[in-house]
Scaffold this motif. Structure first.
Motif, PDB file in Angstrom:
ATOM      1  N   MET A  86       0.822  -1.204   0.000  1.00  0.00           N
ATOM      2  CA  MET A  86       0.000   0.000   0.000  1.00  0.00           C
ATOM      3  C   MET A  86       0.863   1.265   0.000  1.00  0.00           C
TER       4      MET A  86
ATOM      5  N   GLN B  95       1.221   4.370  -2.577  1.00  0.00           N
ATOM      6  CA  GLN B  95       0.896   5.726  -2.145  1.00  0.00           C
ATOM      7  C   GLN B  95       2.038   6.711  -2.392  1.00  0.00           C
TER       8      GLN B  95
ATOM      9  N   TYR C 282       0.909  -2.940  -8.200  1.00  0.00           N
ATOM     10  CA  TYR C 282       0.734  -4.244  -7.569  1.00  0.00           C
ATOM     11  C   TYR C 282       1.792  -5.262  -7.989  1.00  0.00           C
TER      12      TYR C 282
ATOM     13  N   TYR D  83      -7.146  -1.248  -0.861  1.00  0.00           N
ATOM     14  CA  TYR D  83      -6.091  -1.367  -1.862  1.00  0.00           C
ATOM     15  C   TYR D  83      -6.768  -1.972  -3.070  1.00  0.00           C
ATOM     16  N   SER D  84      -6.748  -1.236  -4.174  1.00  0.00           N
ATOM     17  CA  SER D  84      -7.601  -1.697  -5.255  1.00  0.00           C
ATOM     18  C   SER D  84      -6.979  -2.849  -6.046  1.00  0.00           C
TER      19      SER D  84
ATOM     20  N   ALA E 221      -3.978  -8.034   0.269  1.00  0.00           N
ATOM     21  CA  ALA E 221      -4.305  -6.609   0.355  1.00  0.00           C
ATOM     22  C   ALA E 221      -5.563  -6.216  -0.427  1.00  0.00           C
ATOM     23  N   PRO E 222      -5.748  -6.638  -1.692  1.00  0.00           N
ATOM     24  CA  PRO E 222      -6.959  -6.224  -2.396  1.00  0.00           C
ATOM     25  C   PRO E 222      -8.228  -6.941  -1.921  1.00  0.00           C
TER      26      PRO E 222
ATOM     27  N   GLN F  67      -9.132  -5.590   3.733  1.00  0.00           N
ATOM     28  CA  GLN F  67      -8.563  -4.252   3.779  1.00  0.00           C
ATOM     29  C   GLN F  67      -7.209  -4.315   4.460  1.00  0.00           C
ATOM     30  N   VAL F  68      -6.359  -3.352   4.146  1.00  0.00           N
ATOM     31  CA  VAL F  68      -5.036  -3.299   4.756  1.00  0.00           C
ATOM     32  C   VAL F  68      -5.184  -2.677   6.146  1.00  0.00           C
TER      33      VAL F  68
END
Lengths: 295, 332
Positions: free
Chosen positions: A59, A63, A69, A129-130, A217-218, A221-222
């Motif tokens: 993540m 950011q 990914y 995290y998409s 992660a996707p 949720q993180v």
């Protein structure tokens, strides 16, 4: 509508898929635990924290550096693995001569520290995290709707599990590892750098946990708490499987994940505890675990 | 043969006179402190401290004297808190019976968990107890009588033996103190009994204890139940002191906390866990008002203790020059 045991087939398969996904994470994590335990005789309580770290690294990379990914899938395990190796070199390696319980307590403290720090910095709430665009969407298999990313997770974790198994069972490095598990002193006498091997193994275990974290992660949720929620279940998985065999750890992970998913269909109230119940039953019937060699 | 044994026994007296005098002096000083303490400290804080001290000592019975690391003691502590709170609030039990309900409940939980967990040793034992206690946590989360996330609130303290009003904080304090002392005497008696000696022999060398004909599993189970019951005593008391029982007390973090208290104070020392509990509770109180999370400090203290401070405060003191001069010997 097709029914199976009085449950719509769609719901049944949906939960089976969720079970398979959870099972993939259990398998990856218990595999890492087993690898570390095999050589170091340490139960890595920080495994959950390292899984969480993997997700966070992915993540944060996105950011702050815009790293996507696919690179995170490589960089996450690498960074966390190096961090693990550093911890092993500087601290954990001092505890090998002591009762194994101290290793457990040390890594427990490590887990608390890592989790506490991330909670302090990022709060307890989860952050999204998409899903990478290449794997977004889903496909209709005719009998059910399959989100592509979930299918990817199942396939990739299976590949990672088999890859690790091959690494340990079929390569030269793996043969050193297995030999060092049996008799470290003798292996050292043959000129193998056993302390380095130990560091590598801990790093590998941590990297596997981080890999699972990036994969997760996707889906989840993180969140700083994602590790401690899963690690206790993974301990139960490891107790059921017995840590004697790598393959045992993998199989048990998938089996229990699926068992958990199916419980959600038939008796949702018990889905949180079904793995623990299975653990208790296995302990009563076969104390060494399903695949365990050590009593 | 008999002569040899007797002379050997004589050469290794259980404890020197210096040590006895020191012990007595420390005991009197400690008791005096506890009796006058409410004049100087906030009573709730002291009571919390005593509850956790008893909890840690009960835990140490297992880790320090039997060599079993339980990662599930929150179940007994928090479980007993629920049982006591429920018995007092819903069934209208007097406080002494309420606490007893907690103790019995915790002992039963201990019997079940112990029966399953003693099938594996060492690290596996720790993981199994952790998993089972997580199972109990989920049970408490969903069960009706625990009232889920809210917990059992406003538990009445009631009247001890029907006439001592525990709503007065000084009465409550001396009740807690009395129970704490009773608990400590039980622990002291237990570890110095033949049963306790066998436990120590299991800790030192399990295979040899087995070969000497002791049914190791049964002794371990006995120790486990005893430890669970005493942890339950502490938990039941805590429910009365704070007048609530919540999920916090059954969560795995609580099991970790009690391990830290014991480790910090000194594993396998009778009074070490009391100091460990005192330190941890004080620290929590101190940090409760600040933004900084306790978990980070707890974690770091854990790591430091394991790396360089494994004997704990009291263990280090016993092993220090002053400690040895006073006649203590450090075992283990």
């Amino acid at each position: 509508m097709v029914m199976i045991f009085g449950i719509p087939l769609q719901a049944f398969l949906g939960q089976l898929l969720i079970g398979l996904i959870n099972g993939s994470f259990y398998a990856l994590l218990s595999l890492g635990l087993a690898v570390i335990f095999g050589l170091l005789r340490v139960i890595n309580f920080a495994h959950g924290a390292q899984y969480m770290l993997g997700a966070f690294v992915a993540m944060l990379l996105l950011q702050y550096f815009g790293i996507n990914y696919w690179f995170a899938l490589v960089l996450g395990p690498l960074i966390v693995g190096l961090f693990g190796a550093l911890i092993e070199r500087t601290m954990l390696s001092r505890l090998y001569k002591l009762d194994p319980l101290y290793g457990l307590l040390f890594t427990f403290g490590l887990a608390l520290t890592i989790e506490g720090t991330f909670r302090y910095l990022y709060g307890a709430a989860g952050q999204p995290y998409s899903v990478p665009s290449q794997l977004a969407g889903g496909t209709n298999l005719g009998f059910m709707f399959l989100p592509i990313y979930r299918g990817w997770v199942v396939v990739v974790s299976l590949v990672a599990c088999i890859g690790t198994w091959l690494l340990i069972e079929k390569t030269k490095l793996g043969s050193y590892l297995r030999a060092a598990t049996e008799n470290p002193v003798l292996v050292q006498a043959f000129g193998v750098n056993v302390p380095m091997l130990l560091t590598f193994t801990y790093g590998l275990g941590a990297a596997l946990a981080a890999f699972a974290g990036v994969l997760a992660a996707p889906i989840y949720q993180v969140s700083p708490l994602m590790g401690s929620n899963i690690i206790i279940v993974v301990f139960a998985v490891v107790v059921v499987g017995g840590m004697g065999s790598i393959m045992g750890a993998i199989l048990t992970g998938y089996m229990l994940g699926i068992a958990e998913g199916l419980t959600k269909v038939f008796y949702p109230e018990a889905s949180n505890i079904v793995i623990f119940v299975i653990m208790a039953i296995v302990l009563l019937l076969r104390p060494a675990g399903l695949f365990g060699r050590d009593a | 043969m008999t002569d040899l044994t007797q002379s050997t026994v004589k050469r290794h007296p259980e404890r020197s006179t210096t040590a006895s005098v020191t012990y007595a002096a420390f005991l009197i000083a400690g008791l005096a402190f506890l009796v006058v303490a409410p004049a100087f400290f906030y009573p709730i804080f002291l009571m919390k401290l005593l509850c956790f001290a008893l909890f840690a000592c009960a835990f140490n019975l297992l880790l320090g004297y039997t060599g079993l690391l339980s990662f599930g003691h929150a179940t007994f502590f928090g479980g007993a808190a629920y049982f006591t709170a429920h018995a007092v609030k819903e069934w209208g039990f007097p406080p002494e019976l309420g606490v007893l309900t907690g103790v019995v409940g915790a002992a039963l939980l201990g019997l079940v968990m112990g029966y399953v967990a003693i099938r594996r040793q060492g690290i596996y034992f720790a993981m199994i107890t952790l998993a089972l206690s997580q199972m109990f946590f989920f049970f408490c989360l969903q069960a009706e009588f625990t009232q889920g996330e809210d917990g059992i609130q406003s538990v009445p303290r009631g009247h001890l033996f029907g006439f001592i009003d525990l709503n007065q904080s000084s009465n409550m304090y001396y009740f807690v103190l009395a129970v704490f002392l009773i608990g400590m005497v039980v622990i002291w008696r237990f570890i110095n009994s033949p049963f306790g000696m066998i436990l120590k022999s299991i800790r030192e060398n399990e295979a040899r204890a087995t070969s000497l004909g002791y049914s190791v599993a049964r002794y371990k189970l006995g120790a486990f139940v005893m430890s669970a019951a005493l942890a339950g005593l502490a938990g039941g008391l805590k429910a009365l002191v704070f007048q609530f029982a919540t999920l916090t007390d059954v969560a795995w973090q609580m099991s970790g906390e009690v391990i830290l208290m014991t480790l910090l104070g000194g594993i396998g020392t009778l009074i070490g866990p009391i100091f460990g509990a005192g330190l941890v509770v004080t620290l929590q109180n101190y940090l409760a008002t600040s933004e900084f999370p306790v978990t980070i400090i707890t974690g770091v203290v854990f790591m430091v203790c394991v790396l360089v401070f494994r004997r704990g405060i009291i263990g280090e003191f016993y092993a220090s020059r002053l400690g040895r001069k006073l006649g203590f010997e450090h075992r283990r």
